[in-house]
Enzyme design. Structure first.
Site, PDB file in Angstrom:
ATOM      1  N   ARG A  18       0.835  -1.196   0.000  1.00  6.34           N
ATOM      2  CA  ARG A  18       0.000   0.000   0.000  1.00  6.34           C
ATOM      3  C   ARG A  18       0.876   1.256   0.000  1.00  6.34           C
ATOM      4  NH1 ARG A  18      -5.423  -0.660   0.932  1.00  6.34           N
ATOM      5  NH2 ARG A  18      -5.603   1.229   2.183  1.00  6.34           N
ATOM      6  N   ASP A 144      -3.043  11.895   9.981  1.00  3.76           N
ATOM      7  CA  ASP A 144      -4.330  11.705   9.324  1.00  3.76           C
ATOM      8  C   ASP A 144      -5.084  13.008   9.504  1.00  3.76           C
ATOM      9  OD1 ASP A 144      -7.075  10.890   8.653  1.00  3.76           O
ATOM     10  OD2 ASP A 144      -6.425   8.827   8.963  1.00  3.76           O
ATOM     11  N   TYR A 157      -9.034   5.314  17.257  1.00  2.00           N
ATOM     12  CA  TYR A 157      -8.129   5.675  16.167  1.00  2.00           C
ATOM     13  C   TYR A 157      -7.894   7.178  16.135  1.00  2.00           C
ATOM     14  CZ  TYR A 157      -6.447   6.487  11.410  1.00  2.00           C
ATOM     15  OH  TYR A 157      -5.714   6.910  10.328  1.00  2.00           O
ATOM     16  N   MET A 159      -8.155   9.339  18.560  1.00  2.00           N
ATOM     17  CA  MET A 159      -7.326   9.725  19.705  1.00  2.00           C
ATOM     18  C   MET A 159      -5.873   9.346  19.491  1.00  2.00           C
ATOM     19  SD  MET A 159      -9.610   9.058  23.118  1.00  2.00           S
ATOM     20  CE  MET A 159     -10.218   7.429  22.655  1.00  2.00           C
ATOM     21  N   LYS A 161      -4.238   8.948  16.598  1.00  2.00           N
ATOM     22  CA  LYS A 161      -3.625   9.844  15.613  1.00  2.00           C
ATOM     23  C   LYS A 161      -3.474  11.252  16.183  1.00  2.00           C
ATOM     24  CE  LYS A 161      -2.807   7.361  11.882  1.00  2.00           C
ATOM     25  NZ  LYS A 161      -1.402   7.062  11.496  1.00  2.00           N
TER      26      LYS A 161
END
Length: 248
Positions: A18, A144, A157, A159, A161
């Site tokens: 990816r 993100d 997630y 929190m 990031k």
């Protein structure tokens, strides 16, 4: 430690597939030799290493580790230095991502999401610090846009990031002037491996000023710029999101 390697060296977590694989190809093409970390994707890592070795012999070291294992993080750095004798760049790319709706989340999900998205980047930076200081190197964290904007049903997630974004800023202060620390916050670049419905994708693109998804190459270009071409930039998180963060 071996004799100092001639080319700059980058350690990339989650570099086998990816976005991570595109990061690896981009940095390799720019002249970096690589320490390529993977967790389960050893076959993909080996195939990528073979591809890159065909372009430049002995230019990739494969490292397999569970990022939740803190002692393993120091070993990633130690093994990189044993092979190359230097470390110029740390790219914290590996990330777990899945929903954890409030009322149904559990401790195992908390630990997995924080381990890859916040804990491992911090302890890798700590382990790599002497080598990065010696090289006047740089760290780039893959953050993100949701570190600042909520996404439904993903509180852990978000929190995690958010913690990574805060780490980027505070380490930029603490590691200056020898080491620069920045982040890249992608928007819609690759859909999660479990996929999103076409309606979800279309709605997201409708809210993106550039009207399209990005590419892994867009992210890789930003990472390379921060590592190589931005010597007066630190503590910044560059949004690579087609303008979506201004219209959410």
């Amino acid at each position: 430690m071996s004799t100092l390697h001639a080319r700059p060296v980058a350690l990339i977590t989650g570099g086998a597939k990816r976005v991570g694989a595109v990061l690896a190809r981009s940095l390799h093409a720019a002249g970096y030799d690589l320490a390529l970390h993977c967790r389960h994707s050893i076959a993909q890592a080996q195939a990528l290493a073979a591809e890159l070795h065909a372009q430049r012999a002995d230019s990739v070291l494969i490292l397999q580790a569970e990022l939740a294992d803190i002692p393993a993080l120091s070993k990633l750095v130690d093994d990189t230095l044993s092979r190359y004798g230097r470390l110029d760049a740390l790219v914290n790319n590996a990330s777990a991502f899945y929903p954890t709706p409030i009322g149904h989340a559990d401790a195992a999900q908390w630990h997995e999401l924080f381990a890859s998205n916040a804990q491992a980047p911090f302890f890798l930076a700590q382990a790599a610090l002497p080598a990065l200081r010696s090289a006047h190197g740089a760290i780039v964290n893959l953050v993100d846009i949701y570190a600042e904007r909520a996404i439904a049903d993903h509180p852990i997630y978000v929190m995690a990031k958010g913690a990574l974004a805060a780490m980027t800023r505070t380490l930029a202060l603490d590691l200056a002037p020898e080491v620069r620390v920045n982040g890249v916050a992608p928007g819609a670049v690759l859909w999660p491996s479990d996929g999103k419905s076409y309606d979800d994708q279309a709605a997201m693109m409708a809210r993106t000023p550039l009207g399209r998804a990005g590419t892994p190459e867009d992210v890789a270009s930003a990472v390379l710029w921060l590592l190589r071409d931005a010597p007066f930039v630190t503590g910044q998180i560059i949004r690579v999101d087609g303008g979506r963060s201004v219209s959410i």
